[in-house]
Design an enzyme around this catalytic site. Sequence first.
Site, PDB file in Angstrom:
ATOM      1  N   ASN A   8      32.068  55.936  45.276  1.00 47.14           N
ATOM      2  CA  ASN A   8      32.065  54.499  45.080  1.00 47.14           C
ATOM      3  C   ASN A   8      31.653  53.856  46.411  1.00 47.14           C
ATOM      4  O   ASN A   8      32.480  53.619  47.279  1.00 47.14           O
ATOM      5  CB  ASN A   8      33.480  54.073  44.664  1.00 47.14           C
ATOM      6  CG  ASN A   8      33.588  52.603  44.364  1.00 47.14           C
ATOM      7  OD1 ASN A   8      32.668  51.826  44.617  1.00 47.14           O
ATOM      8  ND2 ASN A   8      34.726  52.205  43.828  1.00 47.14           N
ATOM      9  N   ARG A  89      28.849  55.038  41.572  1.00 50.60           N
ATOM     10  CA  ARG A  89      28.962  53.659  41.099  1.00 50.60           C
ATOM     11  C   ARG A  89      27.716  52.909  41.578  1.00 50.60           C
ATOM     12  O   ARG A  89      27.378  52.968  42.769  1.00 50.60           O
ATOM     13  CB  ARG A  89      30.211  53.033  41.691  1.00 50.60           C
ATOM     14  CG  ARG A  89      30.272  51.556  41.507  1.00 50.60           C
ATOM     15  CD  ARG A  89      31.392  50.970  42.331  1.00 50.60           C
ATOM     16  NE  ARG A  89      31.379  49.526  42.220  1.00 50.60           N
ATOM     17  CZ  ARG A  89      31.653  48.701  43.219  1.00 50.60           C
ATOM     18  NH1 ARG A  89      31.952  49.174  44.411  1.00 50.60           N
ATOM     19  NH2 ARG A  89      31.634  47.403  43.039  1.00 50.60           N
ATOM     20  N   HIS A 178      31.595  44.764  39.201  1.00 49.89           N
ATOM     21  CA  HIS A 178      32.934  45.393  39.167  1.00 49.89           C
ATOM     22  C   HIS A 178      33.374  45.771  37.754  1.00 49.89           C
ATOM     23  O   HIS A 178      34.577  45.816  37.466  1.00 49.89           O
ATOM     24  CB  HIS A 178      34.016  44.460  39.765  1.00 49.89           C
ATOM     25  CG  HIS A 178      33.789  44.053  41.178  1.00 49.89           C
ATOM     26  ND1 HIS A 178      33.893  42.748  41.604  1.00 49.89           N
ATOM     27  CD2 HIS A 178      33.460  44.767  42.266  1.00 49.89           C
ATOM     28  CE1 HIS A 178      33.649  42.682  42.902  1.00 49.89           C
ATOM     29  NE2 HIS A 178      33.375  43.899  43.326  1.00 49.89           N
ATOM     30  N   ARG A 239      30.715  36.672  51.746  1.00 48.11           N
ATOM     31  CA  ARG A 239      29.832  35.945  50.815  1.00 48.11           C
ATOM     32  C   ARG A 239      30.431  34.595  50.437  1.00 48.11           C
ATOM     33  O   ARG A 239      31.644  34.468  50.298  1.00 48.11           O
ATOM     34  CB  ARG A 239      29.642  36.785  49.540  1.00 48.11           C
ATOM     35  CG  ARG A 239      28.738  37.974  49.754  1.00 48.11           C
ATOM     36  CD  ARG A 239      28.728  38.888  48.543  1.00 48.11           C
ATOM     37  NE  ARG A 239      29.480  40.100  48.819  1.00 48.11           N
ATOM     38  CZ  ARG A 239      29.808  41.002  47.902  1.00 48.11           C
ATOM     39  NH1 ARG A 239      29.471  40.831  46.653  1.00 48.11           N
ATOM     40  NH2 ARG A 239      30.497  42.078  48.242  1.00 48.11           N
ATOM     41  N   GLU A 382      38.395  53.082  39.731  1.00 47.86           N
ATOM     42  CA  GLU A 382      36.983  53.175  39.349  1.00 47.86           C
ATOM     43  C   GLU A 382      36.511  54.623  39.404  1.00 47.86           C
ATOM     44  O   GLU A 382      35.663  55.041  38.631  1.00 47.86           O
ATOM     45  CB  GLU A 382      36.139  52.324  40.303  1.00 47.86           C
ATOM     46  CG  GLU A 382      36.386  50.839  40.119  1.00 47.86           C
ATOM     47  CD  GLU A 382      35.835  50.001  41.256  1.00 47.86           C
ATOM     48  OE1 GLU A 382      36.399  50.063  42.362  1.00 47.86           O
ATOM     49  OE2 GLU A 382      34.860  49.279  41.036  1.00 47.86           O
TER      50      GLU A 382
END
Length: 396
Positions: A8, A89, A178, A239, A382
């Site tokens: 990931n 991912r 996500h 961000r 994940e």
Amino acid sequence: MSKTLAVNAGSSSMKWQMYEMPEEKVLAKGLIERIGLKDSIITVKFGDQKEERVFDIPDHTEAVHVLLDDLKRLSIVEEFTEITGVGHRVVAGGELFKKSTVVTPEVLQQVKDLSALAPLHNPANAAGIEAFLNLLPDATSVVVFDTAFHTTMPEKAFRYPLPKKYYTEHAVRKYGAHGTSHEYVAHEAAKLLGKPIEETKIITAHIGNGASITAINGGKSVDTSMGFTPLAGVMMGTRTGEMDPSVFPYLIENDSELKNAQDVVDMMNKKSGLFGVSGISSDMRDIIGAKDENPDAQLAFEMYVDRIQKYIGQYLAVLNGADALVFTAGIGENSVPVRAAILEGLTWFGIEVAPDKNDWGAVGEISKASSRVKIYVIPTDEELVIARDVESLKTK
Ligand code: AMP
């Protein structure tokens, strides 16, 4: 015995987990943080041992070398041929990828071509995939897309109110991100609610360095805060999240450092958010440590919380109520003060936190018995979703 590595790679981190499949037994796991910054942190956990080292790792390719060297050095594998599957991912799959896919040269090229939709991530993901293909050529490589879960969004949610041709000719729409995390924690939340997921309305707040909020109805994503790229939505580590696009040309005309649209987008992706507002760090731990003395850090904290509260409010409207609100990812799982500050502003909705449960290390329910909406902290996984997808696509 078949070993599968789930990778990931975030914009500045690489999380990995080695599984014995199909038993889903975790053999080892690790995290390389601060890639591209000074003092990268390399952590490996296996059995009851944990190793942490600090040295500079300039990019994701080097991170893969370090990871594989560690697997051998620590005898987690004897030979690399034991690793029969690697799952990656990938943030942006556009409209092309609705599910996980085995990597071919064409797929790798498509991942690169989709970089415009995730400029911080897809290049890092592609670099990681290529490094593994070179070092583990016999393993089945699979890409698992962050956007796939959001392909169920209705058109009214994923379209922007632009002339139609920008969607039909340029595929400008909301894709989200996500997805594996939102999907995983929503399923875990449904188990905690004791209901079939088809009968649930859940808002998931994946808040880490990147952050997104998703409205999930009956197990399907119906809206999410990230957009055409992962720059949209809530404020993040570096961000901006949502912005008025009129600022773009205004800054190009009025700031000598910003010469074109790409300069502005880079600034909004890499130098903004917690980092830009505080002027000190993109890491929430640093912001919390500094905010009592530093008004800019305090403001960064307040803005971060404010944007998340607003999205939760929107999604309570989108879903017309919710059974559960889930916090996950680095900040959502670990930061008691961030959760407390977000929840403090949501009491009118019947969202009531139990302060004694909202504690360090909290996992599971943190709401009061009287809360209309259950509040859960659910560690995301994940990597497990990735390993499962690799297993189902393994050809050798
Ligand atoms: P992620 O992208 O999910 O790995 O999350 C990274 C973010 O989680 C960084 O901003 C970290 O500061 C934040 N984080 C991790 N642990 C904590 C903590 N104990 N308190 C506050 N933030 C944390």
